[in-house]
Design a protein around this motif. Structure first.
Motif, PDB file in Angstrom:
ATOM      1  N   ALA A 175       0.853  -0.978   0.083  1.00 42.33           N
ATOM      2  CA  ALA A 175      -0.184  -0.132   0.157  1.00 42.33           C
ATOM      3  C   ALA A 175       1.201   1.506   0.050  1.00 42.33           C
ATOM      4  CB  ALA A 175      -0.775   0.076   1.598  1.00 42.33           C
ATOM      5  N   GLU A 176       1.516   0.871   0.672  1.00 37.79           N
ATOM      6  CA  GLU A 176       3.240   2.160   0.408  1.00 37.79           C
ATOM      7  C   GLU A 176       4.078   2.481  -0.994  1.00 37.79           C
ATOM      8  OE1 GLU A 176       4.609   5.746   2.818  1.00 37.79           O
ATOM      9  OE2 GLU A 176       2.989   4.069   3.653  1.00 37.79           O
ATOM     10  N   ALA A 177       4.495   1.495  -1.168  1.00 34.90           N
ATOM     11  CA  ALA A 177       4.708   1.675  -2.537  1.00 34.90           C
ATOM     12  C   ALA A 177       3.486   2.268  -3.457  1.00 34.90           C
ATOM     13  CB  ALA A 177       5.194   0.012  -3.255  1.00 34.90           C
ATOM     14  N   GLU A 178       2.562   0.980  -3.360  1.00 31.97           N
ATOM     15  CA  GLU A 178       1.284   2.561  -4.499  1.00 31.97           C
ATOM     16  C   GLU A 178       0.865   3.960  -4.206  1.00 31.97           C
ATOM     17  OE1 GLU A 178      -2.116  -0.612  -3.556  1.00 31.97           O
ATOM     18  OE2 GLU A 178      -1.941  -1.748  -5.145  1.00 31.97           O
ATOM     19  N   ALA A 179       1.628   3.769  -2.928  1.00 30.90           N
ATOM     20  CA  ALA A 179       0.776   5.500  -2.840  1.00 30.90           C
ATOM     21  C   ALA A 179       2.274   6.188  -3.255  1.00 30.90           C
ATOM     22  CB  ALA A 179       1.462   6.238  -1.607  1.00 30.90           C
ATOM     23  N   LEU A 180       3.109   5.331  -3.951  1.00 27.05           N
ATOM     24  CA  LEU A 180       4.443   6.663  -4.673  1.00 27.05           C
ATOM     25  C   LEU A 180       3.934   6.231  -6.301  1.00 27.05           C
ATOM     26  CD1 LEU A 180       7.012   4.448  -3.325  1.00 27.05           C
ATOM     27  CD2 LEU A 180       6.774   6.609  -2.856  1.00 27.05           C
ATOM     28  N   ILE A 181       2.725   6.149  -6.510  1.00 25.05           N
ATOM     29  CA  ILE A 181       2.558   6.198  -7.956  1.00 25.05           C
ATOM     30  C   ILE A 181       2.456   7.691  -8.698  1.00 25.05           C
ATOM     31  CG2 ILE A 181       0.869   5.301 -10.122  1.00 25.05           C
ATOM     32  CD1 ILE A 181       0.376   2.521  -8.649  1.00 25.05           C
ATOM     33  N   SER A 182       1.936   8.620  -7.760  1.00 27.32           N
ATOM     34  CA  SER A 182       1.176   9.750  -8.269  1.00 27.32           C
ATOM     35  C   SER A 182       2.699  10.899  -8.434  1.00 27.32           C
ATOM     36  CB  SER A 182       0.328  10.493  -7.469  1.00 27.32           C
ATOM     37  OG  SER A 182       0.737  10.581  -5.721  1.00 27.32           O
ATOM     38  N   PHE A 183       4.138  10.544  -7.234  1.00 32.23           N
ATOM     39  CA  PHE A 183       5.110  10.742  -7.425  1.00 32.23           C
ATOM     40  C   PHE A 183       5.756  10.397  -8.707  1.00 32.23           C
ATOM     41  CE2 PHE A 183       3.577  10.631  -2.448  1.00 32.23           C
ATOM     42  CZ  PHE A 183       4.231  11.724  -2.357  1.00 32.23           C
ATOM     43  N   ALA A 184       5.743   9.207  -8.782  1.00 29.99           N
ATOM     44  CA  ALA A 184       6.800   8.849 -10.334  1.00 29.99           C
ATOM     45  C   ALA A 184       5.991   9.245 -11.938  1.00 29.99           C
ATOM     46  CB  ALA A 184       6.512   6.778 -10.533  1.00 29.99           C
ATOM     47  N   ALA A 185       4.501   9.661 -11.056  1.00 31.57           N
ATOM     48  CA  ALA A 185       3.457  10.427 -12.731  1.00 31.57           C
ATOM     49  C   ALA A 185       4.529  11.924 -12.905  1.00 31.57           C
ATOM     50  CB  ALA A 185       2.728  10.380 -12.565  1.00 31.57           C
ATOM     51  N   ARG A 186       4.546  12.180 -11.570  1.00 31.72           N
ATOM     52  CA  ARG A 186       5.002  14.049 -11.680  1.00 31.72           C
ATOM     53  C   ARG A 186       6.864  13.186 -11.807  1.00 31.72           C
ATOM     54  NH1 ARG A 186       3.669  15.059  -5.964  1.00 31.72           N
ATOM     55  NH2 ARG A 186       4.777  16.553  -5.703  1.00 31.72           N
ATOM     56  N   ALA A 187       6.878  12.796 -11.907  1.00 30.25           N
ATOM     57  CA  ALA A 187       8.634  12.245 -11.757  1.00 30.25           C
ATOM     58  C   ALA A 187       9.036  12.783 -13.523  1.00 30.25           C
ATOM     59  CB  ALA A 187       9.357  11.347 -11.384  1.00 30.25           C
ATOM     60  N   LEU A 188       7.630  11.496 -14.023  1.00 32.24           N
ATOM     61  CA  LEU A 188       8.174  11.458 -15.915  1.00 32.24           C
ATOM     62  C   LEU A 188       7.533  12.811 -16.376  1.00 32.24           C
ATOM     63  CD1 LEU A 188       6.530   7.524 -16.314  1.00 32.24           C
ATOM     64  CD2 LEU A 188       8.639   9.080 -16.030  1.00 32.24           C
ATOM     65  N   ASP A 189       6.569  13.922 -15.181  1.00 31.80           N
ATOM     66  CA  ASP A 189       6.407  14.504 -16.573  1.00 31.80           C
ATOM     67  C   ASP A 189       7.332  15.297 -16.533  1.00 31.80           C
ATOM     68  OD1 ASP A 189       3.760  13.833 -16.664  1.00 31.80           O
ATOM     69  OD2 ASP A 189       2.301  14.861 -15.053  1.00 31.80           O
ATOM     70  N   ARG A 190       8.426  15.838 -15.332  1.00 30.55           N
ATOM     71  CA  ARG A 190       8.491  16.426 -15.033  1.00 30.55           C
ATOM     72  C   ARG A 190      10.054  16.305 -16.385  1.00 30.55           C
ATOM     73  NH1 ARG A 190      11.504  21.566 -14.421  1.00 30.55           N
ATOM     74  NH2 ARG A 190      12.932  21.484 -13.430  1.00 30.55           N
ATOM     75  N   ILE A 191      10.397  15.303 -16.233  1.00 33.14           N
ATOM     76  CA  ILE A 191      11.657  14.718 -17.261  1.00 33.14           C
ATOM     77  C   ILE A 191      10.748  15.297 -18.842  1.00 33.14           C
ATOM     78  CG2 ILE A 191      12.285  12.846 -18.136  1.00 33.14           C
ATOM     79  CD1 ILE A 191      12.104  11.336 -15.408  1.00 33.14           C
ATOM     80  N   ALA A 192       9.314  15.009 -18.885  1.00 35.03           N
ATOM     81  CA  ALA A 192       9.163  15.337 -20.141  1.00 35.03           C
ATOM     82  C   ALA A 192       9.379  16.742 -20.285  1.00 35.03           C
ATOM     83  CB  ALA A 192       7.774  14.650 -20.287  1.00 35.03           C
ATOM     84  N   ALA A 193       8.723  16.892 -19.229  1.00 35.47           N
ATOM     85  CA  ALA A 193       9.725  18.873 -19.848  1.00 35.47           C
ATOM     86  C   ALA A 193      10.525  18.699 -19.953  1.00 35.47           C
ATOM     87  CB  ALA A 193       8.696  20.120 -18.420  1.00 35.47           C
TER      88      ALA A 193
END
Length: 160
Positions: free
Chosen positions: A139-157
């Motif tokens: 459950a704690e790991a699953e909570a990281l998905i939104s952070f991962a999406a933000r990291a990928l958005d930053r990389i795309a930028a």
């Protein structure tokens, strides 16, 4: 690392590796993670690429590999579900590199799908010793998905 420290590190990221490293630090602060990798998924080309790794000697970021249409792919990439294996025997059922995984002291895995543009664009792969991922840790790991999406958005930028 706390979420605000992640936000600060992400805002200061000038390279994809900076953003991935911030995500790895946040992940390791929340869940056991001896091995941490990120695979990008290109469904048009049917290829996966290791974009980041905590162990570049064993798992380099160079090159791509063809996507295999198997049960793991259907679950994680097609259905966008988290995959968890608690033993090396379970890992061996889906990953042909299970011997290498075991040699790194890992015997459990959590694969997190990261959705971008309506499809899974990457997976965050967290591995540690057998039995490291009981339900509360998953459950704690699953909570990281939104952070991962933000990291990928930053990389795309950064790459725009």
């Amino acid at each position: 690392m706390q979420p605000d420290a992640f936000d600060t590190a992400l805002s200061k990221a000038t390279t994809p590796d900076d953003a991935y490293a911030a995500l790895m630090a946040l992940t390791r602060a929340r869940v056991p993670a001896r091995l941490f990798t990120i695979m990008t998924v290109d469904l048009d080309a049917m290829e996966a690429r290791r974009a980041f790794t905590s162990h570049p000697e064993a798992y380099p970021t160079s090159g791509t590999k063809p996507i295999e249409m198997n049960d793991w792919f259907a679950r994680v990439v097609t259905d966008g579900e988290v995959f968890v294996a608690q033993t090396l025997a379970e890992i061996a059922q889906v990953f042909p590199d299970h011997a290498l995984i075991g040699s790194l002291g890992c015997g459990a895995v959590v694969n997190l799908p990261v959705v971008r543009g309506g499809t899974v664009g990457a997976t965050v792969n967290i591995l540690d010793a057998e039995g490291s991922y009981p339900p509360e840790v998953v459950a704690e790991a699953e909570a990281l998905i939104s952070f991962a999406a933000r990291a990928l958005d930053r990389i795309a930028a950064l790459q725009a």
